[in-house]
Design a protein around this motif. Sequence first.
Motif, mmCIF file in Angstrom:
data_model
loop_
_atom_site.group_PDB
_atom_site.id
_atom_site.type_symbol
_atom_site.label_atom_id
_atom_site.label_comp_id
_atom_site.label_asym_id
_atom_site.label_seq_id
_atom_site.Cartn_x
_atom_site.Cartn_y
_atom_site.Cartn_z
ATOM 1 N N UNK A 223 -24.156 -9.705 27.885
ATOM 2 C CA UNK A 223 -24.657 -9.112 26.701
ATOM 3 C C UNK A 223 -24.898 -7.645 26.895
ATOM 4 N N UNK B 212 -27.154 -5.781 26.672
ATOM 5 C CA UNK B 212 -28.494 -5.144 27.517
ATOM 6 C C UNK B 212 -28.156 -5.332 28.959
ATOM 7 N N UNK C 151 -30.605 -13.127 23.471
ATOM 8 C CA UNK C 151 -30.140 -12.991 24.718
ATOM 9 C C UNK C 151 -30.880 -12.187 25.478
ATOM 10 N N UNK C 152 -31.517 -11.297 24.850
ATOM 11 C CA UNK C 152 -32.510 -10.220 25.619
ATOM 12 C C UNK C 152 -33.584 -10.784 26.442
ATOM 13 N N UNK D 19 -33.468 -14.337 27.124
ATOM 14 C CA UNK D 19 -32.958 -15.708 28.024
ATOM 15 C C UNK D 19 -33.403 -15.492 29.288
ATOM 16 N N UNK D 20 -32.835 -14.590 29.974
ATOM 17 C CA UNK D 20 -33.162 -14.387 31.167
ATOM 18 C C UNK D 20 -34.417 -14.448 32.059
ATOM 19 N N UNK E 101 -26.754 -6.639 19.828
ATOM 20 C CA UNK E 101 -27.136 -7.296 20.985
ATOM 21 C C UNK E 101 -27.381 -8.734 21.128
ATOM 22 N N UNK E 102 -27.053 -9.552 20.376
ATOM 23 C CA UNK E 102 -26.870 -10.945 20.432
ATOM 24 C C UNK E 102 -25.690 -11.609 20.574
ATOM 25 N N UNK E 103 -24.461 -10.802 20.676
ATOM 26 C CA UNK E 103 -23.405 -11.346 21.057
ATOM 27 C C UNK E 103 -22.828 -10.645 22.439
ATOM 28 N N UNK F 160 -27.424 -13.130 12.254
ATOM 29 C CA UNK F 160 -27.720 -13.415 13.220
ATOM 30 C C UNK F 160 -29.081 -12.609 14.098
ATOM 31 N N UNK F 161 -28.965 -11.362 13.643
ATOM 32 C CA UNK F 161 -30.238 -10.426 14.222
ATOM 33 C C UNK F 161 -31.439 -10.465 13.562
#
Lengths: 343, 323
Positions: free
Chosen positions: A153, A155, B318-319, B321-322, A107-109, B242-243
């Motif tokens: 990403x 999602x 990133x989930x 961020x928006x 999920x983070x890349x 990273x997670x």
Amino acid sequence: MTPPLLSIRDLRTYFYTEAGVARAVDGVSFDVGAGETVGIVGESGCGKSVTALSILRLIQPPGRIEPGSRIEFEGKDLVTLGDEEIRHIRGNRISMIFQEPMSALNPVFTIGDQVAEVARIHAGLSRRQAWDRAVETLALTGMPAPEDRAKQYPHQLSGGMRQRVLIAMALIMKPALVIADEPTTALDVTIQAQILDLLVHLQKEFGTSILMITHDLGVIAETTSRVIVMYAGEVVEQAPVDELFARPHHPYTEGLMHSMPHIGHDQDRLNVIPGTVPAPTNWPHGCRFRERCPYSWERPEREHPPLYDVGAAHVSRCHLAVEPERRNNPHAPLVVVEGVGAA
Amino acid sequence: MLRYIARRLAQAAVIVVIVATITFVLIHLAPGDPFSAVMDNPNVSEKVRETLRAQYGLDRPVPEQFVKYVNSLAHGELGWSFSHDRTVREVLGRALPNTLLLMGVALVGSFSLGILIALIQVARRGSITDHALSGLTLFFFSMPDFWFAILALLAFTYWVPIFPVGGAVDPVMHEYMGFGARILDRLRHLALPAIALTLLASASVARYQRAALLDVLPADYIRTARLKGLTEREILRRHALRNALLPIISLIGLSFPALLTGAFFIEKIFAWPGMGYAVVNAIATRDYPLVVGGVIIGSIMVTVGSLLADLLYAWADPRLRSH
């Protein structure tokens, strides 16, 4: 005659659990030829996915591939290959598409990063080159506006788009073999058809072999040329796809076909195979399907059936091959159907 | 995003006001006042004390004192420190950089060390190294700050005297040192309190980080990473860490109060001239304005720190961020 691309002989993958030794894959042998699409079909728990993971040596403890098992691929035995060499094969010569496009992506890349990573490891490309290659490959999978999508990403993408990302990841190195483990199960029907078309199309373009693992006979009929039916950790029937659909031999295969709903047929209820796959820690003695089988008699109770030749390139693990008259008087299976009868 | 920050800052202001009020009430409820506690001298007559109290307005009822205090706060004044005979602003202005230095070093040090320990443990999960490190982190995790600090002080300034006993600089020689020697002198004084605070704080970071990494490892995307042909080390460092860093980032926000109070204890024990040292001494001398002022600054640090951690989290995931 050229040797097959992948040749599996007597593959046994056991899990050493507290409940006992689970013999999830128990003596499986089959071949996949270059450019061929082979299907493996069976219920959940029959050992299909473990077979697939074993090919790439992705079995995690407490599971292990038992000594004596052989998985030959491009002249190497994957079972005994060193860690370094098997890593060189993963994602490069053999890749895999999973059934969970939701969770199979990090999920983070960005998806571009994740696809490009494969090319960075195996082709030694720079970040920039790998990114360009990833965008090209995403375009091949029919991803609209791949340059922009690559920066997104997981999602931010739909399930179908994510499955295209996984396919791009699997194909970026143009591998010799792609293992597709239920690639369409998590998708809705129209997307399923698109993804299957895409796989068939890409296979023709790249000449890649595909091992299609599914419980869906519709997928098998549409995409494969040869089918392996697995039950309780074993291959129970193998035949070219037309032959199998025309003349299913094993009662389990028969049951699977009966349980397919047909459009246009008025059916009040689905025909299901009674019971479930037995626990892999405790496969039944003799024929492993006999308790759910409408033809079972004393011989399958005593004697574990071998794979009999029952036609052209058609084998079946059922004693009906030598006592065909038994098929004429089916009876109720032994298994106690839930909610009926005593425990 | 800006609206979110504005709302959080408004919440922070409310929290600071509430904390300041409670502290003000509590410290005035405590027995004694600046002139009975400090000037514990039989030669000072009660008459003199009365005069001093009247001079500083301490003879007025507490609600009236509170209104006056709030009024001066509104003008940006934190009041007069009785024990230092300076403005509170000046006292804290001198102490704050020392606390920030100690906390900053401990924050960076403890998170780096904690994450490193967790990575080593998870790379060798189930091994003797893993178990030994788990035991060690549990030991430091359970250790009371002040006790560990006293032990460190005893060990490294008395038994093996390699570090100075306390303070931020050498009280006599510092003035006569050259630039390089001054830096070295500061580092020598910083070392022991910073190491003590870092070790204490890194234990919980390591334990949380190990758990977070183990949580992430069964994920499907880790299997995907393995499938790509990455080495276990690359999988751990790139895909898993990273997670697994995300929950640790929120831990930074949560650890701020603990680090600040930890710093208070450590400062007192190592005579580190920071806010903790000043405030703990101010409590003993009933230096009301300095106590409340220190608490106000501390609560601002905590609320702003947790806001920064939340912003960092939103940036790292990133989930989020928006939104």
